[in-house]
Write an enzyme that holds these catalytic residues in place. Sequence first.
Site, PDB file in Angstrom:
ATOM      1  N   THR A 151       0.861  -1.190   0.000  1.00  0.00           N
ATOM      2  CA  THR A 151       0.000   0.000   0.000  1.00  0.00           C
ATOM      3  C   THR A 151       0.893   1.234   0.000  1.00  0.00           C
ATOM      4  OG1 THR A 151      -1.777  -1.068   1.186  1.00  0.00           O
ATOM      5  CG2 THR A 151      -1.596   1.298   1.493  1.00  0.00           C
ATOM      6  N   ARG A 179     -14.451  -6.707  -1.136  1.00  0.00           N
ATOM      7  CA  ARG A 179     -13.865  -6.396   0.168  1.00  0.00           C
ATOM      8  C   ARG A 179     -13.267  -4.991   0.154  1.00  0.00           C
ATOM      9  NH1 ARG A 179      -8.433  -4.875   1.811  1.00  0.00           N
ATOM     10  NH2 ARG A 179      -8.117  -5.565   3.935  1.00  0.00           N
ATOM     11  N   VAL A 180     -13.544  -4.218   1.179  1.00  0.00           N
ATOM     12  CA  VAL A 180     -12.955  -2.884   1.310  1.00  0.00           C
ATOM     13  C   VAL A 180     -12.093  -2.886   2.565  1.00  0.00           C
ATOM     14  CG1 VAL A 180     -13.430  -0.436   1.678  1.00  0.00           C
ATOM     15  CG2 VAL A 180     -14.862  -1.760   0.117  1.00  0.00           C
ATOM     16  N   GLY A 181     -10.884  -2.366   2.438  1.00  0.00           N
ATOM     17  CA  GLY A 181      -9.954  -2.358   3.561  1.00  0.00           C
ATOM     18  C   GLY A 181      -9.970  -1.045   4.323  1.00  0.00           C
ATOM     19  N   ASP A 182      -8.910  -0.829   5.055  1.00  0.00           N
ATOM     20  CA  ASP A 182      -8.794   0.366   5.900  1.00  0.00           C
ATOM     21  C   ASP A 182      -8.414   1.606   5.095  1.00  0.00           C
ATOM     22  OD1 ASP A 182      -6.310  -1.005   5.419  1.00  0.00           O
ATOM     23  OD2 ASP A 182      -5.363   0.390   6.816  1.00  0.00           O
ATOM     24  N   THR A 202      -0.416   1.349   6.665  1.00  0.00           N
ATOM     25  CA  THR A 202      -0.416   0.167   5.809  1.00  0.00           C
ATOM     26  C   THR A 202      -0.367  -1.065   6.687  1.00  0.00           C
ATOM     27  OG1 THR A 202       0.793  -1.068   4.120  1.00  0.00           O
ATOM     28  CG2 THR A 202       2.113   0.304   5.577  1.00  0.00           C
ATOM     29  N   GLY A 203      -1.042  -2.105   6.274  1.00  0.00           N
ATOM     30  CA  GLY A 203      -1.011  -3.339   7.047  1.00  0.00           C
ATOM     31  C   GLY A 203      -2.304  -4.102   6.876  1.00  0.00           C
ATOM     32  N   GLY A 205      -5.665  -4.755   6.816  1.00  0.00           N
ATOM     33  CA  GLY A 205      -6.715  -3.744   6.869  1.00  0.00           C
ATOM     34  C   GLY A 205      -7.789  -4.002   7.902  1.00  0.00           C
TER      35      GLY A 205
END
Length: 282
Positions: A151, A179-182, A202-203, A205
Amino acid sequence: MTPRRERRYRDALVAALRAGYAVFENGGSSMDAVVAAVVVLEDTPLFNAGRGAVFNAAGEHELDAAVMDGATGRAGGVAAVKRVKNPVLAARAVMELTPHVLLAGAAADRFARDAGVPMVAPNYFSTRARARALVRARARSRASAAELHGTVGAVALDGCGNLAAATSTGGYTNKMAGRVGDSPLVGAGLYADNATCAVSATGHGESFIRAVLAHDVVARMRYRGETLALAAGRALDRIVALGAEGGLIAVDRAGHVAMPFVSEGMYRGHARGGRYTVAIHR
Ligand code: ASP
């Protein structure tokens, strides 16, 4: 990581820092700078954002990005877009041209196109390395740590004391479609607040969403009076407690920089007074 590959990463980081710094030399704002830096990283196939983004379980790319302006608290994001060349530009357009904070899916792609943001065919994002990663991940039916990250993000403080943050990602290899991440979520993947700091994360999510990671750094500074370094480190401790990995980049209102991570390494760098520093490992 061969020396040649490491050089490519370092060159890309310097190119992003230069793009961001050039904005300041031309009188631009911290928002202009973070967007300029992230566009360079999105265009670089090495990173998991824009060109070079990972494949999801459906063999497609769904991209998430967001920006936040610390002066006004305004923010914009896009989630699961498939055709926007530079998702960070679409995120900025959401902030500037709509009353909303986050647009998702095909409608977000259409909005970006109508806003004049450059569009591409979905296979523009594909690289052979990410296709191989999908084959490996499918064999194991889960993403590995090495393939998880990549990211991109930027934070900046300008001469007017304004902070800004931007984050952009392809998510992670073999994630479920939709899927939606952070990364596009204000408070999780990024935050900017002129009274405290700007953060881009980053990481893993799901863990960053649960920990509301970026805002946790801000809240620690605001309510507990912690320094940026302490707040950033303690916020990441909560990621470790959730059994996850990741890192963040942050700059506070006084210009202190913190780039802690709890993973093997993190591609990172900063620019100050025309000097660029980049690092990958600990
Ligand atoms: N945070 C990103 C996501 O979960 C992935 C990453 O940063 O590696 O979408």
